[in-house]
Design a protein around this motif. Structure first.
Motif, short mmCIF file in Angstrom:
data_model
loop_
_atom_site.label_atom_id
_atom_site.label_comp_id
_atom_site.label_asym_id
_atom_site.label_seq_id
_atom_site.Cartn_x
_atom_site.Cartn_y
_atom_site.Cartn_z
N GLN A 9 0.79 -1.23 0.00
CA GLN A 9 0.00 0.00 0.00
C GLN A 9 0.82 1.28 0.00
O GLN A 9 0.37 2.31 -0.49
CB GLN A 9 -0.95 0.01 1.19
CG GLN A 9 -0.27 -0.19 2.52
CD GLN A 9 -1.22 -0.89 3.49
OE1 GLN A 9 -1.80 -1.91 3.18
NE2 GLN A 9 -1.37 -0.32 4.65
N PHE A 10 2.04 1.24 0.52
CA PHE A 10 2.84 2.46 0.55
C PHE A 10 3.43 2.79 -0.81
O PHE A 10 3.88 3.91 -1.03
CB PHE A 10 3.97 2.35 1.58
CG PHE A 10 3.50 1.90 2.94
CD1 PHE A 10 2.31 2.37 3.47
CD2 PHE A 10 4.22 0.98 3.67
CE1 PHE A 10 1.85 1.94 4.71
CE2 PHE A 10 3.78 0.55 4.91
CZ PHE A 10 2.59 1.03 5.43
N GLU A 11 3.44 1.81 -1.72
CA GLU A 11 4.07 2.01 -3.02
C GLU A 11 3.14 1.72 -4.20
O GLU A 11 3.51 1.92 -5.34
CB GLU A 11 5.33 1.13 -3.12
CG GLU A 11 6.37 1.48 -2.05
CD GLU A 11 7.64 0.65 -2.17
OE1 GLU A 11 7.63 -0.35 -2.91
OE2 GLU A 11 8.64 1.02 -1.53
N GLY A 42 -2.92 9.41 10.21
CA GLY A 42 -1.48 9.38 10.40
C GLY A 42 -1.00 10.56 11.22
O GLY A 42 -1.57 11.65 11.17
N HIS A 55 5.19 3.61 11.18
CA HIS A 55 4.37 4.32 10.21
C HIS A 55 3.97 5.70 10.71
O HIS A 55 3.79 5.91 11.91
CB HIS A 55 3.11 3.50 9.88
CG HIS A 55 3.44 2.16 9.28
ND1 HIS A 55 2.88 0.99 9.72
CD2 HIS A 55 4.30 1.82 8.29
CE1 HIS A 55 3.37 -0.02 9.02
NE2 HIS A 55 4.23 0.45 8.16
N ASP A 56 3.80 6.63 9.77
CA ASP A 56 3.46 8.01 10.13
C ASP A 56 2.57 8.59 9.04
O ASP A 56 2.09 7.88 8.16
CB ASP A 56 4.74 8.84 10.30
CG ASP A 56 5.65 8.77 9.09
OD1 ASP A 56 5.22 9.22 8.01
OD2 ASP A 56 6.78 8.28 9.21
N GLU A 58 3.17 10.26 6.49
CA GLU A 58 3.66 10.18 5.12
C GLU A 58 3.33 8.85 4.45
O GLU A 58 3.43 8.74 3.22
CB GLU A 58 5.18 10.40 5.11
CG GLU A 58 5.59 11.80 5.54
CD GLU A 58 7.10 11.99 5.51
OE1 GLU A 58 7.81 11.00 5.20
OE2 GLU A 58 7.56 13.10 5.80
N ASP A 59 2.95 7.85 5.22
CA ASP A 59 2.60 6.55 4.67
C ASP A 59 1.13 6.53 4.25
O ASP A 59 0.25 6.92 5.02
CB ASP A 59 2.85 5.44 5.69
CG ASP A 59 4.33 5.30 6.03
OD1 ASP A 59 5.14 5.34 5.10
OD2 ASP A 59 4.65 5.17 7.22
N PHE A 61 -2.35 4.84 3.45
CA PHE A 61 -3.17 3.69 3.80
C PHE A 61 -4.51 3.80 3.08
O PHE A 61 -5.29 4.71 3.37
CB PHE A 61 -3.44 3.63 5.32
CG PHE A 61 -2.27 3.22 6.15
CD1 PHE A 61 -2.20 1.95 6.68
CD2 PHE A 61 -1.24 4.12 6.42
CE1 PHE A 61 -1.12 1.56 7.47
CE2 PHE A 61 -0.17 3.74 7.21
CZ PHE A 61 -0.10 2.47 7.74
N MET A 265 7.57 -4.80 0.17
CA MET A 265 7.93 -3.43 0.54
C MET A 265 9.22 -3.43 1.36
O MET A 265 9.57 -4.44 1.97
CB MET A 265 6.79 -2.77 1.32
CG MET A 265 5.53 -2.57 0.51
SD MET A 265 4.25 -1.64 1.36
CE MET A 265 3.78 -2.79 2.65
N GLU A 267 10.71 -3.19 4.26
CA GLU A 267 10.63 -3.20 5.72
C GLU A 267 11.40 -4.39 6.24
O GLU A 267 11.48 -5.44 5.59
CB GLU A 267 9.17 -3.25 6.20
CG GLU A 267 8.38 -2.01 5.82
CD GLU A 267 7.08 -1.90 6.59
OE1 GLU A 267 6.68 -2.89 7.22
OE2 GLU A 267 6.47 -0.82 6.55
N LYS A 278 11.16 0.54 8.80
CA LYS A 278 11.59 0.82 7.44
C LYS A 278 13.08 0.57 7.31
O LYS A 278 13.86 0.92 8.19
CB LYS A 278 11.24 2.27 7.08
CG LYS A 278 9.75 2.53 7.07
CD LYS A 278 9.43 4.01 6.87
CE LYS A 278 7.94 4.25 6.99
NZ LYS A 278 7.59 5.68 6.89
#
Length: 305
Positions: A9-11, A42, A55-56, A58-59, A61, A265, A267, A278
């Motif tokens: 999901q982040f990419e 976030g 996660h923050d 910037e990620d 979802f 991803m 991680e 990360k």
């Protein structure tokens, strides 16, 4: 052992076609499940100098029930797993309704992975109490199962009151499987007592084996057969050789995993922090690269499918 894929999901981006194509590729290749993370809101780590969580803000979802509702229409076999949904951050009746709808639209392909959450600020933003989340989630599990298996219920608990009401439609699975996330003592107890399965955050090492053994022993103390409780591992596959991956697969098999979810991803498990974080290995270039990665894993390990 069942092999699934982690939704990247982040990419993956915002293009519905890319989201569809990745999910269809996993479905067509025979991956048994697609697991997706969840985050409602976030937090900005730049305004929090002591930030340590993976996660923050910037990620990205995708909203998990909407995502799975969309994917239900474009796939045929693959199971959808929330890995994990922070249950006490949400109203229980609404989760019951949303989960039942996804289960109906997918013809019984939902598995609900739930956890208690770790960030008080996220609970505050959602209007829920962080302090009593552990007690509430046990009752939430009970309410969910009752709402999923009866047309109407009357329930009087510490945190829930339902007088002769229910959800319609009911899910295909009655009840939808509930898997527990986390590795705390409370998570182990909750899995042993209440869970259909476990989504733990550890590796296939001595700690992982001891944790699984402890959960299984506790399940017996609750009068349950531990062999009926599934265990889903997560394994990062990028920047690793087939030999390294094969060794880890066998380690997971040895300590009792029933499912493995492959992660495309960037991680990695950080041992000193006891959590995923990360990694400075660089992500894949585009959504197609994630499809290529799940295809390559399938080609390297055909015996798993």
């Amino acid at each position: 052992m069942k092999i699934g894929a982690l939704f990247p999901q982040f990419e993956i981006g915002l293009d519905p076609v890319s989201i569809r194509d990745f999910s269809q590729a996993a479905d067509d290749l025979g991956y048994t499940h697609l697991t997706s993370f969840d985050q409602i809101i976030g937090l900005n780590k730049k305004s929090r100098p002591d930030w340590k969580y993976v996660h923050d803000a910037e990620d990205m979802f995708h909203e998990i029930f909407v995502l799975f509702g969309y994917l239900a229409a474009v796939t045929t076999r693959i199971e959808f797993v929330t890995g994990i949904l922070v249950l006490p951050m949400r109203g229980t009746a609404l989760v019951a309704k949303q989960a039942a709808e996804v289960d109906v639209l997918s013809n019984g392909r939902l598995r609900l992975g739930i956890g208690v959450g770790v960030k008080p600020e996220e609970f505050e933003a959602c209007g829920e109490d962080f302090g009593n989340r552990g007690k509430r989630v046990d009752e939430q599990i009970d309410v969910l199962r009752k709402l999923w298996t009866s047309d109407l219920i009357t329930y009087e608990g510490e945190y829930h009151r339902i007088e002769d009401g229910g959800i319609n439609p009911l899910p295909i699975q009655r009840p939808i499987p509930i898997w527990i996330g986390g590795i705390s003592k409370a998570a182990i107890r909750r899995t042993a007592q209440l869970g259909d399965g476990w989504l733990p955050n550890f590796q296939a090492d001595d700690l992982g084996k001891r944790s699984i053994d402890a959960m299984r022993e506790m399940a017996v103390s609750y009068g349950r057969d531990p062999d009926t409780i599934g265990i889903e591992a997560t394994m990062t596959i990028i920047d690793r050789t087939p030999e390294e991956l094969r060794t880890e697969i066998e380690d997971w098999r040895r300590i009792g995993a029933t499912h493995i979810t492959i992660n495309t991803m960037p991680e990695r498990w950080v041992e000193e922090e006891k959590r995923w974080n990360k990694a400075a290995i660089g992500g894949l270039a585009n959504p197609q690269a994630h499809i290529d990665a799940v295809r390559a894993f399938h080609a390297n390990f055909p015996e798993l499918f």
